[in-house]
Design an enzyme around this catalytic site. Structure first.
Site, PDB file in Angstrom:
ATOM      1  CG  ASN A   1      64.818   4.458  84.356  1.00 24.84           C
ATOM      2  OD1 ASN A   1      65.123   3.627  83.367  1.00 24.84           O
ATOM      3  ND2 ASN A   1      64.179   3.994  85.540  1.00 24.84           N
ATOM      4  CE  LYS A   2      56.938   5.837  81.936  1.00 26.21           C
ATOM      5  NZ  LYS A   2      56.264   4.655  82.302  1.00 26.21           N
TER       6      LYS A   2
ATOM      7  CG  ASP B   1      65.241   4.503  78.954  1.00 29.22           C
ATOM      8  OD1 ASP B   1      65.099   4.356  77.648  1.00 29.22           O
ATOM      9  OD2 ASP B   1      64.631   4.418  80.033  1.00 29.22           O
TER      10      ASP B   1
END
Length: 203
Positions: free
Chosen positions: A100-101, A90
């Site tokens: 990120n996730k 991201d």
């Protein structure tokens, strides 16, 4: 932007090798996996379970896919010894750390423990000129909606430290920490130039 994503995916496909571990959904990672056709180990990616849909898409495309829970992903990685870990981003912060996730941090740390290289795939416009991590929380009820006074922590993103990321694969090539800092400095300079231009227009 599309050309940048395509170039990053092409570079990532060259790094995949025979087997890859991943999680969540990244269009750039998905393109790389489709091109390279490795076997894939993927975490379900709670709370939205994006990994489940990606697993089905890749299996339908003919790839050998193993779907597992996020909690089991690090253990499955140790047992299967993939060629690489491939994840999206991201944001890539100026110090080289990656947003990120949630689960990316744990996967990367497990990969570092097992000697598996970790590659982040993203266009260079994902690199930010600062090091601030902006977290986001999911719905507490996704974890617990009972009557007990339980404090729920349901983060959507986590921050992976730069020292467990082998390279950020972009349309500019494979960036190490110094390369990320150079791009971040360039973005900061461009932002300052934009602000200066807006200031002249207001004046």
């Amino acid at each position: 932007a599309l050309d940048a994503d395509d170039a990053a995916a092409t570079l990532a496909a060259e790094r995949c090798g025979a087997s890859v571990a991943t999680l969540s959904r990244s269009g750039t990672v998905l393109a790389a996996l489709r091109a390279a056709e490795p076997s894939v180990l993927i975490g379900e990616s709670r709370p939205a379970h994006e990994g489940v849909d990606v697993a089905a898409e890749l299996a339908d495309a003919g790839l050998d896919v193993t779907l597992t829970t996020d909690a089991a992903l690090s253990g499955e990685l140790a047992d299967s010894a993939p060629t690489a870990v491939l994840v999206g981003a991201d944001a890539v912060l100026a110090d080289g750390s990656v947003v990120n996730k949630v689960g990316t941090r744990g996967l990367a740390l497990a990969a570092a423990r097992e000697g598996v290289p970790v590659y982040v795939v993203a266009a260079s416009d994902k690199v930010r000129p600062d090091e601030r991590f902006h977290g986001e929380a999911g719905d507490a009820a996704d974890l617990y909606d009972g009557p007990a006074p339980v404090t729920v922590s349901n983060p959507i993103f986590d921050r992976t430290p730069a020292d467990v990321v082998d390279a950020v694969l972009t349309e500019r090539g494979a960036l190490d920490n110094d390369g990320v800092r150079d791009v971040a400095a360039e973005h900061e300079e461009n932002a300052a130039w934009d602000e200066e231009g807006e200031g002249r227009q207001r004046a």
